[in-house]
Scaffold this motif. Structure first.
Motif, PDB file in Angstrom:
ATOM      1  N   ILE A   1      -4.164  73.816  50.523  1.00 48.11           N
ATOM      2  CA  ILE A   1      -4.136  74.099  51.960  1.00 48.11           C
ATOM      3  C   ILE A   1      -2.775  74.656  52.379  1.00 48.11           C
ATOM      4  O   ILE A   1      -2.355  74.526  53.526  1.00 48.11           O
ATOM      5  CB  ILE A   1      -4.484  72.855  52.792  1.00 48.11           C
ATOM      6  N   GLY A   2      -2.078  75.283  51.417  1.00 51.49           N
ATOM      7  CA  GLY A   2      -0.788  75.904  51.722  1.00 51.49           C
ATOM      8  C   GLY A   2      -0.936  77.075  52.679  1.00 51.49           C
ATOM      9  O   GLY A   2      -2.041  77.543  52.957  1.00 51.49           O
ATOM     10  N   GLN A   3       0.177  77.577  53.157  1.00 50.85           N
ATOM     11  CA  GLN A   3       0.159  78.604  54.205  1.00 50.85           C
ATOM     12  C   GLN A   3      -0.491  79.906  53.754  1.00 50.85           C
ATOM     13  O   GLN A   3      -0.957  80.686  54.587  1.00 50.85           O
ATOM     14  CB  GLN A   3       1.579  78.885  54.691  1.00 50.85           C
ATOM     15  N   PHE A   4      -0.546  80.158  52.451  1.00 47.25           N
ATOM     16  CA  PHE A   4      -1.153  81.397  51.966  1.00 47.25           C
ATOM     17  C   PHE A   4      -2.619  81.224  51.582  1.00 47.25           C
ATOM     18  O   PHE A   4      -3.294  82.194  51.242  1.00 47.25           O
ATOM     19  CB  PHE A   4      -0.365  81.936  50.767  1.00 47.25           C
ATOM     20  N   SER A   5      -3.123  80.003  51.618  1.00 44.05           N
ATOM     21  CA  SER A   5      -4.499  79.735  51.218  1.00 44.05           C
ATOM     22  C   SER A   5      -5.478  80.113  52.316  1.00 44.05           C
ATOM     23  O   SER A   5      -5.165  80.040  53.513  1.00 44.05           O
ATOM     24  CB  SER A   5      -4.663  78.251  50.875  1.00 44.05           C
ATOM     25  N   ALA A   6      -6.701  80.509  51.915  1.00 41.40           N
ATOM     26  CA  ALA A   6      -7.758  80.763  52.891  1.00 41.40           C
ATOM     27  C   ALA A   6      -8.148  79.492  53.632  1.00 41.40           C
ATOM     28  O   ALA A   6      -8.749  79.551  54.706  1.00 41.40           O
ATOM     29  CB  ALA A   6      -8.984  81.359  52.192  1.00 41.40           C
ATOM     30  N   ALA A   7      -7.808  78.335  53.054  1.00 40.52           N
ATOM     31  CA  ALA A   7      -8.069  77.044  53.700  1.00 40.52           C
ATOM     32  C   ALA A   7      -6.797  76.461  54.298  1.00 40.52           C
ATOM     33  O   ALA A   7      -6.658  75.237  54.403  1.00 40.52           O
ATOM     34  CB  ALA A   7      -8.668  76.070  52.694  1.00 40.52           C
ATOM     35  N   ALA A   8      -5.875  77.308  54.718  1.00 41.61           N
ATOM     36  CA  ALA A   8      -4.568  76.862  55.210  1.00 41.61           C
ATOM     37  C   ALA A   8      -4.716  75.787  56.285  1.00 41.61           C
ATOM     38  O   ALA A   8      -5.387  75.986  57.293  1.00 41.61           O
ATOM     39  CB  ALA A   8      -3.798  78.047  55.768  1.00 41.61           C
ATOM     40  N   GLY A   9      -4.090  74.650  56.041  1.00 36.01           N
ATOM     41  CA  GLY A   9      -4.069  73.571  57.014  1.00 36.01           C
ATOM     42  C   GLY A   9      -5.367  72.806  57.162  1.00 36.01           C
ATOM     43  O   GLY A   9      -5.442  71.881  57.969  1.00 36.01           O
ATOM     44  N   ASN A  10      -6.391  73.148  56.400  1.00 37.70           N
ATOM     45  CA  ASN A  10      -7.698  72.511  56.564  1.00 37.70           C
ATOM     46  C   ASN A  10      -8.073  71.777  55.270  1.00 37.70           C
ATOM     47  O   ASN A  10      -8.656  72.360  54.360  1.00 37.70           O
ATOM     48  CB  ASN A  10      -8.765  73.549  56.904  1.00 37.70           C
ATOM     49  N   ARG A  11      -7.765  70.474  55.220  1.00 42.06           N
ATOM     50  CA  ARG A  11      -8.066  69.698  54.024  1.00 42.06           C
ATOM     51  C   ARG A  11      -9.554  69.480  53.860  1.00 42.06           C
ATOM     52  O   ARG A  11     -10.059  69.420  52.734  1.00 42.06           O
ATOM     53  CB  ARG A  11      -7.333  68.357  54.087  1.00 42.06           C
ATOM     54  N   GLY A  12     -10.307  69.385  54.975  1.00 44.43           N
ATOM     55  CA  GLY A  12     -11.747  69.217  54.860  1.00 44.43           C
ATOM     56  C   GLY A  12     -12.336  68.509  56.064  1.00 44.43           C
ATOM     57  O   GLY A  12     -11.709  68.390  57.116  1.00 44.43           O
ATOM     58  N   ARG A  13     -13.558  68.013  55.886  1.00 45.59           N
ATOM     59  CA  ARG A  13     -14.289  67.359  56.965  1.00 45.59           C
ATOM     60  C   ARG A  13     -15.289  66.377  56.369  1.00 45.59           C
ATOM     61  O   ARG A  13     -15.636  66.471  55.189  1.00 45.59           O
ATOM     62  CB  ARG A  13     -15.025  68.384  57.830  1.00 45.59           C
ATOM     63  N   PHE A  14     -15.758  65.433  57.226  1.00 48.59           N
ATOM     64  CA  PHE A  14     -16.804  64.494  56.825  1.00 48.59           C
ATOM     65  C   PHE A  14     -17.710  64.280  58.023  1.00 48.59           C
ATOM     66  O   PHE A  14     -17.243  63.998  59.133  1.00 48.59           O
ATOM     67  CB  PHE A  14     -16.205  63.161  56.371  1.00 48.59           C
ATOM     68  N   ALA A  15     -19.022  64.438  57.811  1.00 51.73           N
ATOM     69  CA  ALA A  15     -20.000  64.347  58.892  1.00 51.73           C
ATOM     70  C   ALA A  15     -21.064  63.323  58.542  1.00 51.73           C
ATOM     71  O   ALA A  15     -21.402  63.132  57.361  1.00 51.73           O
ATOM     72  CB  ALA A  15     -20.648  65.713  59.145  1.00 51.73           C
ATOM     73  N   VAL A  16     -21.613  62.664  59.557  1.00 51.14           N
ATOM     74  CA  VAL A  16     -22.713  61.720  59.375  1.00 51.14           C
ATOM     75  C   VAL A  16     -23.818  62.051  60.365  1.00 51.14           C
ATOM     76  O   VAL A  16     -23.576  62.642  61.424  1.00 51.14           O
ATOM     77  CB  VAL A  16     -22.256  60.255  59.567  1.00 51.14           C
TER      78      VAL A  16
END
Length: 338
Positions: A255-270
């Protein structure tokens, strides 16, 4: 029959792709296999499955993603996944071989108000080809292994748009700049009407990736994060009805600044699922809401908020062909003469 269709759907939904245009970076959509007995072997035959999901984030149209500086609101996303599955007669070492192919499509729908530009788009995702090796362990337990790839490098409409104001291209779906290699493992219990299933899915990328076209920073390199999805199911069947809780999530490793997922570690939904077995086909629907997310947006007042999302799903499973059962041999009467 319901157990068979659950397994069919599980095979088919190994081909889903992400429904998050702006933030999540995994290609396989989180939650695509909940409600399905992913670990159960599929009976021999041919199956058609279609799954549709629609997602809306909380961010208003004026919101800004603090990690990218781009607009984070005014956008709903959807994915349609048509699949053809062949559950083969081959069972090496006791595991059923199941082959599948599917061309998913992702949609984006703006929510801009009057006076602002509005544009709906659709992008063809790289056709998924792959297979599953599924084992019946006895006592209603099953496990399966999955392998395959989204062939993004062979597809058009690979997620990069040309701006009307100049030659600059924008990667709407940066993960499509690389083939996505998918691996998975699942376990299911399907006794007494239950479907208790856990599934792990990994997405691996050729990072950095690049879109074909004019040379430019927005075409590449695209730094892509390997990711891990997890889907959980605990439903119970009552007659033809099925109901129960479900949950799913995704985890991005880079989630580094150059990643397409920058700043977004993930999510969890129920959420919850309902289904009905019509005998000739099965329908399932479920809704889930984020309870944890690392996606954020900045309000017009400069405050940073978590950008929770709500997903709605609809699934149709139709068996097209199954081999005729072998007729039992008629015993020859024993005739004795005394």
């Amino acid at each position: 029959m319901m157990k068979n269709w659950l397994a069919a759907g599980a095979v088919a939904l190994t081909v889903g792709m992400t429904s998050t245009i702006a933030q999540a970076q995994t290609t396989t959509i989180p939650g695509e296999q909940v409600g399905l007995a992913v670990g159960a072997p599929l009976p021999e035959g041919i199956y058609a499955i279609n799954t549709f999901t629609y997602r809306r984030a909380d961010a208003p149209s004026s919101a800004i993603n603090p990690n990218t500086g781009l607009n984070a609101g005014a956008l709903d996303t959807a994915v349609n996944i048509p699949v053809l599955v062949w559950s083969t007669p081959f069972v090496p070492f006791g595991g059923r071989v199941e082959l599948l192919v599917a061309p998913p499509t992702v949609f984006a729908f703006t929510r801009n108000g009057a006076g602002r530009g509005n544009k709906d788009i659709s992008i063809n995702v790289g056709t998924f080809v792959g297979g599953i090796w599924a084992f019946d362990l006895g006592n209603n337990f099953g496990v399966s292994l999955l392998g395959g790839a989204y062939l993004n490098d062979l597809n058009g409409d690979r997620g990069s748009l040309v701006s009307v104001n100049g030659p600059t291209a924008t990667p709407v779906l940066p993960q499509l700049s690389s083939n996505t290699y998918r691996m998975g493992v699942a376990a299911s219990y399907t006794g007494d009407g239950w479907n208790i299933t856990g599934n792990l899915t990994a997405n691996i990328y050729d990072s950095p990736g690049r879109f074909g076209g004019r040379v430019g920073a927005v075409l590449g390199p695209q730094y892509l994060s390997d990711s891990l999805n997890f889907d959980l199911t605990a439903t119970k069947k009552f007659g033809n009805f099925e109901i129960g809780p479900i949950a799913y999530g995704t985890y991005n490793f880079d989630i580094g600044q150059f990643s397409a997922a920058a700043g977004n570690r993930g999510r969890f939904a129920v959420g919850g699922l309902i289904g009905y077995d019509f005998k000739v086909f099965t329908v399932q629907a479920y809704v889930a809401r984020d309870v944890v997310t690392s996606a954020t947006y900045t309000t017009a007042f400069g405050r940073t908020r978590d950008n929770y999302s709500t997903d709605g799903w609809l699934r149709l499973i139709v068996p097209l062909y199954s081999p005729a059962p072998v007729a039992a041999a008629v015993p020859t009467p024993l005739v004795r003469k005394y």
